[in-house]
Design an enzyme around this catalytic site. Structure first.
Site, PDB file in Angstrom:
ATOM      1  N   CYS A  36     -16.433 -16.720   6.344  1.00 40.43           N
ATOM      2  CA  CYS A  36     -16.025 -15.587   7.012  1.00 40.43           C
ATOM      3  C   CYS A  36     -16.030 -14.439   6.177  1.00 40.43           C
ATOM      4  O   CYS A  36     -16.015 -13.151   6.809  1.00 40.43           O
ATOM      5  CB  CYS A  36     -14.675 -15.627   7.745  1.00 40.43           C
ATOM      6  SG  CYS A  36     -14.660 -17.166   8.714  1.00 40.43           S
ATOM      7  N   HIS A  76     -12.371  -9.168  10.160  1.00 42.97           N
ATOM      8  CA  HIS A  76     -12.929 -10.378  10.661  1.00 42.97           C
ATOM      9  C   HIS A  76     -12.248 -10.834  11.893  1.00 42.97           C
ATOM     10  O   HIS A  76     -10.941 -10.840  12.085  1.00 42.97           O
ATOM     11  CB  HIS A  76     -12.698 -11.706   9.471  1.00 42.97           C
ATOM     12  CG  HIS A  76     -13.126 -12.851  10.282  1.00 42.97           C
ATOM     13  ND1 HIS A  76     -14.259 -13.414  10.896  1.00 42.97           N
ATOM     14  CD2 HIS A  76     -12.285 -14.080   9.990  1.00 42.97           C
ATOM     15  CE1 HIS A  76     -14.439 -14.754  10.978  1.00 42.97           C
ATOM     16  NE2 HIS A  76     -13.107 -15.243  10.492  1.00 42.97           N
ATOM     17  N   ASN A 124     -14.844 -16.542  17.183  1.00 48.03           N
ATOM     18  CA  ASN A 124     -15.049 -16.546  15.805  1.00 48.03           C
ATOM     19  C   ASN A 124     -16.389 -16.806  15.377  1.00 48.03           C
ATOM     20  O   ASN A 124     -16.799 -17.797  15.571  1.00 48.03           O
ATOM     21  CB  ASN A 124     -13.992 -17.419  15.162  1.00 48.03           C
ATOM     22  CG  ASN A 124     -14.143 -17.311  13.677  1.00 48.03           C
ATOM     23  OD1 ASN A 124     -14.945 -16.881  13.166  1.00 48.03           O
ATOM     24  ND2 ASN A 124     -12.890 -17.774  13.059  1.00 48.03           N
TER      25      ASN A 124
END
Length: 351
Positions: free
Chosen positions: A134, A276, A307
């Site tokens: 990420c 993020h 995500n």
């Protein structure tokens, strides 16, 4: 005892010729790609014992996008990259380096980046993948900034792309609703003003097991199908959700303070905050931590994308600019964090 003269003291030592780069670098263009298929919480609840209300309260996610079965990370990366290149106003043959941030390209070699280079019709640039999950895109922006300023590259294409649907256990109640697919890209090149602030980055390897691949690749071969033509079960990701939440909120939230301080800015001077897209509650906690004014737009794409790991920051950036939520030329604080555990934050001038 025999001694040797150092290069600095040898009168006959040839002097290396090294390139001189521009003083500054900036992001010239961004692009994003979301697959067509929308997967709602209601559909996810046909795989696990849960509800739309529970998923929304825990994560802020209402839906996510899944790529087609035949759609690869290279397909998605190409779409995002072409948009970024078009916004930057350059041609593919001007790209010196391609950095591909991904953990879902299903081969250890060749990397995805050289294959993307062929797709784009570039002129044989340096190309390699970044495995920082990420935080991969923010890592890539830092590397691209350094490459341009050092003179080793003119334009660098940074791509964050994931096909996490291939690596998601649909029957794991703790992760089945979290992940989605997508791609985001940016073109970094020379600038006559500071366009990318200092990167505050690091790792916490003691917590490597908080987000990890449950199985190894041992036994997987070729095109990920068995000799009879059936699909092989791919390794899945597992996550210790509460531990990751505490790490993000209490351990690394101060990183955003450091990134602001390094850039010589305050939260009130920002035009956008693009963290993020891991969890809406984590985003809210970070907003509170830095005292972000209510008028500063915040990326909350997780509600529609889930995500998307390395793709989440550039994907949100492209959307905010395209929809006018964030201003072109504005200052944005971007922050990536996740498996490794790793993190990176920097302030950038939006293209």
């Amino acid at each position: 005892m025999t001694t040797q003269s150092s290069p600095e003291t040898r009168a006959d030592q040839p002097v290396l010729t090294v390139p001189e780069g521009p003083r500054h670098a900036r992001i010239h263009g961004v692009g994003g790609y979301r697959p067509e298929r929308v997967v709602t919480n209601e559909e996810v609840c046909t795989w696990i014992d849960s509800s739309d209300e529970w998923i929304t309260q825990r994560s802020g996610i209402k839906e996510r996008r899944f790529a087609r079965e035949d759609e690869t990370v290279i397909d998605m990366a190409e779409a995002a990259a072409r948009d970024a290149i078009a916004m930057a106003g350059i041609t593919p043959d001007q790209i010196s380096v391609i950095l591909m941030a991904t953990v879902t390209h299903p081969y250890q070699t060749p990397a995805a980046a050289p294959l993307l280079a062929i797709r784009l019709g570039t002129n044989g640039p340096a190309a390699f993948d970044i495995s920082a999950a990420c935080a991969g895109y923010c890592y890539g922006i830092s590397l691209a900034n350094d490459m341009v300023r050092a003179g080793s590259a003119e334009y660098v294409l940074v791509v964050g792309v994931e096909k996490l649907s291939d690596f998601t256990d649909k029957h794991d109640r703790g992760t089945a609703f979290i992940f989605g697919d997508g791609a985001g890209a940016a073109v970094v090149g020379p600038s006559d003003f500071p366009g990318i602030g200092p990167t505050i980055w690091g790792s916490d390897g003691d917590n490597w097991d908080k987000i990890m691949q449950k199985e190894s690749w041992t036994g997987l071969r070729g095109d990920m199908t068995d000799p009879a033509g059936g699909a092989v079960e791919w390794p899945n990701f597992a996550m210790q959700g509460q531990s990751v939440f505490r790490w993000a909120v209490y351990s690394i939230a101060p990183i955003v303070d450091k990134a602001l301080a390094a850039a010589g800015l305050t939260a009130a001077q920002l035009d956008a905050f693009i963290p993020h897209q891991a969890n809406m509650r984590i985003t809210d906690a970070m907003i509170k931590h830095i005292g972000l004014p209510e008028n500063v737009p915040v990326a909350r794409d997780i509600a529609e994308t889930g995500n998307t790991s390395a793709a989440s920051v550039p994907l949100a950036t492209a959307r905010m600019l395209n929809e006018g939520e964030a201003p072109h030329g504005g200052l944005a604080l971007q922050f990536g964090f996740g498996a490794g555990l790793v993190y990176a934050a920097q302030v950038v001038v939006l293209p």
